[in-house]
Design a protein around this motif. Structure first.
Motif, PDB file in Angstrom:
ATOM      1  N   HIS A   1     106.489 -23.089  49.729  1.00 41.30           N
ATOM      2  CA  HIS A   1     107.277 -24.041  49.458  1.00 41.30           C
ATOM      3  C   HIS A   1     106.608 -24.768  48.319  1.00 41.30           C
ATOM      4  O   HIS A   1     107.303 -25.314  47.443  1.00 41.30           O
ATOM      5  CB  HIS A   1     107.267 -24.991  50.832  1.00 41.30           C
ATOM      6  N   LEU A   2     105.282 -25.181  48.275  1.00 41.36           N
ATOM      7  CA  LEU A   2     104.684 -25.880  47.314  1.00 41.36           C
ATOM      8  C   LEU A   2     104.897 -24.974  45.748  1.00 41.36           C
ATOM      9  O   LEU A   2     105.156 -25.776  44.862  1.00 41.36           O
ATOM     10  CB  LEU A   2     103.007 -26.030  47.360  1.00 41.36           C
ATOM     11  N   THR A   3     104.802 -23.769  45.929  1.00 40.62           N
ATOM     12  CA  THR A   3     104.971 -22.981  44.721  1.00 40.62           C
ATOM     13  C   THR A   3     106.344 -23.162  44.122  1.00 40.62           C
ATOM     14  O   THR A   3     106.655 -23.358  43.028  1.00 40.62           O
ATOM     15  CB  THR A   3     104.797 -21.635  45.148  1.00 40.62           C
ATOM     16  N   ALA A   4     107.092 -22.997  45.039  1.00 43.78           N
ATOM     17  CA  ALA A   4     108.553 -23.252  44.730  1.00 43.78           C
ATOM     18  C   ALA A   4     108.924 -24.602  44.127  1.00 43.78           C
ATOM     19  O   ALA A   4     109.821 -25.037  43.285  1.00 43.78           O
ATOM     20  CB  ALA A   4     109.812 -23.167  46.023  1.00 43.78           C
ATOM     21  N   GLU A   5     108.043 -25.654  44.556  1.00 40.92           N
ATOM     22  CA  GLU A   5     108.342 -27.073  43.815  1.00 40.92           C
ATOM     23  C   GLU A   5     107.591 -27.353  42.734  1.00 40.92           C
ATOM     24  O   GLU A   5     107.389 -28.514  42.344  1.00 40.92           O
ATOM     25  CB  GLU A   5     107.786 -28.007  45.363  1.00 40.92           C
ATOM     26  N   GLY A   6     106.618 -26.175  42.157  1.00 42.41           N
ATOM     27  CA  GLY A   6     106.425 -26.538  40.945  1.00 42.41           C
ATOM     28  C   GLY A   6     104.887 -26.676  40.998  1.00 42.41           C
ATOM     29  O   GLY A   6     104.139 -26.989  39.969  1.00 42.41           O
ATOM     30  N   PHE A   7     104.235 -26.436  42.075  1.00 39.55           N
ATOM     31  CA  PHE A   7     102.671 -26.696  42.209  1.00 39.55           C
ATOM     32  C   PHE A   7     102.138 -25.425  41.331  1.00 39.55           C
ATOM     33  O   PHE A   7     102.089 -24.365  41.894  1.00 39.55           O
ATOM     34  CB  PHE A   7     102.054 -26.853  43.382  1.00 39.55           C
ATOM     35  N   THR A   8     101.173 -25.948  40.456  1.00 44.55           N
ATOM     36  CA  THR A   8     100.567 -24.549  39.770  1.00 44.55           C
ATOM     37  C   THR A   8      99.175 -24.363  39.908  1.00 44.55           C
ATOM     38  O   THR A   8      98.454 -23.455  39.344  1.00 44.55           O
ATOM     39  CB  THR A   8     100.713 -24.730  38.158  1.00 44.55           C
ATOM     40  N   ALA A   9      98.398 -25.191  40.593  1.00 44.16           N
ATOM     41  CA  ALA A   9      96.936 -25.066  40.923  1.00 44.16           C
ATOM     42  C   ALA A   9      96.527 -25.097  42.370  1.00 44.16           C
ATOM     43  O   ALA A   9      95.696 -25.621  42.675  1.00 44.16           O
ATOM     44  CB  ALA A   9      96.132 -25.961  40.094  1.00 44.16           C
ATOM     45  N   LEU A  10      97.269 -24.314  43.224  1.00 43.82           N
ATOM     46  CA  LEU A  10      97.025 -23.996  44.634  1.00 43.82           C
ATOM     47  C   LEU A  10      95.807 -23.481  44.811  1.00 43.82           C
ATOM     48  O   LEU A  10      95.494 -22.236  44.174  1.00 43.82           O
ATOM     49  CB  LEU A  10      98.245 -23.300  45.349  1.00 43.82           C
ATOM     50  N   LEU A  11      95.229 -23.651  45.805  1.00 44.83           N
ATOM     51  CA  LEU A  11      93.890 -23.134  46.081  1.00 44.83           C
ATOM     52  C   LEU A  11      93.864 -22.842  47.814  1.00 44.83           C
ATOM     53  O   LEU A  11      94.369 -23.627  48.692  1.00 44.83           O
ATOM     54  CB  LEU A  11      92.633 -24.234  46.353  1.00 44.83           C
ATOM     55  N   GLY A  12      93.706 -21.363  47.894  1.00 44.22           N
ATOM     56  CA  GLY A  12      94.006 -20.919  49.364  1.00 44.22           C
ATOM     57  C   GLY A  12      93.021 -19.884  49.583  1.00 44.22           C
ATOM     58  O   GLY A  12      93.412 -18.735  49.918  1.00 44.22           O
ATOM     59  N   PRO A  13      91.626 -19.955  49.738  1.00 45.08           N
ATOM     60  CA  PRO A  13      90.695 -18.823  49.977  1.00 45.08           C
ATOM     61  C   PRO A  13      91.017 -18.189  51.100  1.00 45.08           C
ATOM     62  O   PRO A  13      91.137 -19.310  52.166  1.00 45.08           O
ATOM     63  CB  PRO A  13      89.432 -19.452  49.883  1.00 45.08           C
ATOM     64  N   GLY A  14      91.015 -16.920  51.449  1.00 44.10           N
ATOM     65  CA  GLY A  14      90.968 -16.253  52.853  1.00 44.10           C
ATOM     66  C   GLY A  14      89.847 -16.461  53.526  1.00 44.10           C
ATOM     67  O   GLY A  14      88.704 -16.808  52.882  1.00 44.10           O
TER      68      GLY A  14
END
Length: 331
Positions: free
Chosen positions: A37-50
């Motif tokens: 959802h955040l990607t679709a909303e235009g967020f470009t610097a998401l951080l999500g280490p596994g």
């Protein structure tokens, strides 16, 4: 604990779409939906280490990661989760792992003065016999359901820590309490899954094997509410940008059905036409659990995905991953 039955005041915390946002638990059911959802909303610097890259139970590693990456907002969706059997048989892991995850992330976020943080709890935090539909003000007013009390206590501790940070440091952190969730990315493990993915797996297997009957746990009479995880993902952004209160806020549909009705719906989606039977020697859990969603509704959010359509799309995702008819699986 602040009572919460009044309509919340809409606030405005517009998130910078170019700033780093940490989605803790990015690969899980909730985290992956939030990421989409955040990607679709235009967020470009998401951080999500596994978890292989960052074990949130490791305090030093979490603090080092925050120092290096400096997230400006955090959505804490990481947790050890499981169905009624997993919670009842492994309460030690559920309380220990979840407390460590929460304390490490919240403490690191506080050290770096992260301005916006959303802690995701669970509707199981409410008393077993809370008046229905459950208002936020019911929290800590009665005994918990014994089959998942360890997990619930951990989540309650997270809510209290968020409130403590608000009170002591003035940071506008918030907590949300989702109802039972389902959707793409769910855990369909034979032993550790929640009720809806467990039913999908069981009925699919019975359909493939042309089994004459499917025996389900309990009596089928408890009532539950189910929210598609994509609807929760939308709610997370709404709350981060419009909600600012020390009270947790419910996220659900406000509608429930019996587990028997749910099983019949899943059987219909899968195409299973055999008999449905019930094993009353197995636990039912809380008799009923449906949330009062008037407060989040006042912020302009409503669920969009109906249960039957949501189950159908989740089953299609399950089939697309090659899970159909498998006798054993590790998720």
């Amino acid at each position: 604990m602040t009572a919460a039955s009044t309509v919340p005041t809409v606030t405005h915390h517009t998130l910078d779409r170019s700033a780093p946002v940490f989605v803790a638990g990015r690969n899980g059911l909730v985290g992956s939906a939030v990421w989409r959802h955040l990607t679709a909303e235009g967020f470009t610097a998401l951080l999500g280490p596994g978890s292989a890259e960052l074990d949130l139970r490791d305090r030093r590693a979490v603090f080092d990661w925050f120092a290096e990456n400096q997230p400006q907002a955090v959505i804490l969706a990481a947790a050890r989760v499981g169905g009624i059997k997993a919670n009842a048989t492994r309460p030690t892991e559920f309380i220990s792992d979840n407390l460590r995850i929460q304390v490490n992330v919240l403490d690191a976020a506080l050290k770096h003065r992260v301005q916006r943080l959303l802690f995701l709890g669970s509707s199981c935090i409410y008393p077993r016999d809370a008046a229905q539909p459950i208002r936020e003000s019911a929290l800590l007013t009665g005994p918990l359901e014994e089959t998942n009390d360890a997990y619930a206590i951990a989540k309650i501790a997270g809510i209290l820590q968020v409130q403590a940070v608000r009170r002591q440091y003035g940071l506008p952190w918030i907590s949300a309490m989702p109802t039972n969730l389902y959707g793409p990315g769910d855990n369909f493990h034979a032993e550790n899954s929640h009720v809806l993915p467990s039913l999908i797996r069981r009925f699919d297997q019975a359909h493939v094997e042309k089994a004459a009957k499917v025996v389900n746990w309990g009596t089928g009479t408890p009532r539950r509410e189910f929210l598609h995880v994509d609807d929760l993902a939308r709610a997370c952004l709404v709350l981060l940008e419009r909600y600012d209160s020390d009270s947790p806020i419910n996220v659900g549909t406000g509608e429930d059905l019996t587990i028997r009705e749910l099983a019949e719906m899943v059987a219909s989606v899968v195409g299973y036409e055999g008999a449905l039977e019930w094993d009353p020697t197995q636990p039912d859990g809380t008799p009923r659990k449906v949330l009062d969603i008037s407060r989040i509704s006042a912020l302009g959010w409503t669920p969009e995905i109906g249960l039957y359509d949501g189950i159908a799309s989740t089953y299609a995702w399950y089939m697309s991953r090659g899970f159909a008819g498998l006798r054993t699986m590790s998720c």
